[in-house]
Scaffold this motif. Structure first.
Motif, short mmCIF file in Angstrom:
data_model
loop_
_atom_site.label_atom_id
_atom_site.label_comp_id
_atom_site.label_asym_id
_atom_site.label_seq_id
_atom_site.Cartn_x
_atom_site.Cartn_y
_atom_site.Cartn_z
N LEU A 12 -9.20 10.81 -4.77
CA LEU A 12 -9.78 12.06 -4.29
C LEU A 12 -10.36 11.76 -2.92
CD1 LEU A 12 -9.63 12.30 -7.41
CD2 LEU A 12 -11.66 13.71 -7.29
N ILE A 15 -9.78 16.18 2.96
CA ILE A 15 -8.54 16.74 3.51
C ILE A 15 -8.63 16.75 5.03
CG2 ILE A 15 -8.02 18.11 1.45
CD1 ILE A 15 -8.98 20.60 3.03
N HIS A 19 -2.70 17.46 5.95
CA HIS A 19 -2.50 18.08 4.64
C HIS A 19 -2.16 19.56 4.73
CE1 HIS A 19 -5.28 14.63 3.50
NE2 HIS A 19 -4.14 14.35 2.91
N ILE A 23 -1.87 22.03 1.49
CA ILE A 23 -2.88 23.08 1.26
C ILE A 23 -2.21 24.45 1.19
CG2 ILE A 23 -4.85 24.27 2.34
CD1 ILE A 23 -5.63 21.66 0.87
N ARG A 27 -2.78 26.56 -2.17
CA ARG A 27 -3.61 27.77 -2.09
C ARG A 27 -2.81 29.07 -2.08
NH1 ARG A 27 -8.95 27.12 -1.72
NH2 ARG A 27 -9.23 29.12 -0.69
N PHE A 65 -15.51 18.48 -0.50
CA PHE A 65 -14.19 18.99 -0.87
C PHE A 65 -13.21 17.83 -0.86
CE2 PHE A 65 -10.20 21.19 -0.35
CZ PHE A 65 -10.39 22.45 -0.89
N TRP A 66 -12.55 17.62 -1.99
CA TRP A 66 -11.58 16.52 -2.11
C TRP A 66 -10.18 17.07 -2.34
CZ3 TRP A 66 -16.23 16.42 -4.89
CH2 TRP A 66 -17.09 15.33 -4.65
N GLY A 67 -9.21 16.43 -1.70
CA GLY A 67 -7.81 16.64 -2.05
C GLY A 67 -7.48 15.63 -3.14
N LEU A 76 -0.88 15.97 -1.60
CA LEU A 76 -1.92 16.57 -2.44
C LEU A 76 -1.27 17.41 -3.53
CD1 LEU A 76 -4.55 17.79 0.17
CD2 LEU A 76 -4.39 15.57 -0.97
N THR A 79 -6.97 20.33 -5.54
CA THR A 79 -8.24 20.13 -4.85
C THR A 79 -9.38 20.30 -5.86
OG1 THR A 79 -8.67 22.43 -4.20
CG2 THR A 79 -7.29 21.10 -2.70
N CYS A 81 -13.95 20.59 -5.63
CA CYS A 81 -15.09 20.58 -4.71
C CYS A 81 -16.39 20.84 -5.44
CB CYS A 81 -14.89 21.62 -3.61
SG CYS A 81 -14.92 23.34 -4.18
N TYR A 96 -11.97 24.05 -8.55
CA TYR A 96 -10.82 23.17 -8.72
C TYR A 96 -9.54 23.98 -8.84
CZ TYR A 96 -12.44 24.55 -13.34
OH TYR A 96 -12.91 25.27 -14.40
#
Length: 171
Positions: A12, A15, A19, A23, A27, A65-67, A76, A79, A81, A96
């Motif tokens: 983790l 980002i 990325h 993303i 998303r 915030f983690w990828g 990725l 995600t 956060c 998440y």
């Protein structure tokens, strides 16, 4: 403050502009967005704007915030956060998302466990909240598995249909 978290299978990490395509894919995914009300990116430019927004919020200590990716694969797949911190920094919300191809493999549970530990141990949070759609059974199952309980008294001011789960620091 930024932490790279590692699990048995996952890494983790923060980002960045590299990325953008990942993303966008995450998303704008229809399955993920079935339960999430947001402006989804339509282009790489939109995804890049989101990344830059997250980087700013990270610098301002408003979000962590983690990828999520496999250790041996840089792309990725989701995600996670901690964000929406209370003024006293004792409560935060967890958010998440995970690409559908990776559902039901224990990936989010693995990432989730480490983020909760980080929140309670490193950030000294007293409570973590999770807002979810009442029809998102997978999300609710994840939350209950990790000790969250439905808080029927709390209401989401932004999305009134959401239900809210909470977990108090077990220490």
């Amino acid at each position: 403050m930024y932490m790279i978290l590692e699990t048995e299978r996952l890494i983790l990490r923060q980002i960045n502009e590299n990325h953008t395509e990942d993303i966008l894919k995450i998303r704008s995914n229809e399955v993920i967005n079935r339960y999430v009300k947001r402006n989804s990116p339509q282009t790489n430019y939109d995804a890049l704007a989101f990344i830059l927004h997250i980087k700013k919020k990270t610098q301002d200590k408003e979000i962590i915030f983690w990828g999520i990716s496999y250790k041996d694969h840089p792309r990725l797949i989701g995600t996670i956060c901690l964000w929406n911190f209370s003024h006293d920094r004792k409560t935060a919300e967890v958010g998440y998302e995970l690409l559908p191809d990776y559902h039901k493999k224990g990936i989010m549970s693995e990432a989730f466990r480490n983020v909760l530990t980080f929140g309670f141990n490193d950030l000294q949070l007293q409570k973590i909240l999770a807002f979810t759609n009442p029809f998102n059974q997978d999300s609710q199952t994840l939350l209950v598995k990790h000790g969250f309980v439905l808080d029927e008294k709390m209401k989401d001011k932004e999305i009134p249909d959401n239900i809210i789960f909470s977990l108090k620091n077990p220490l």
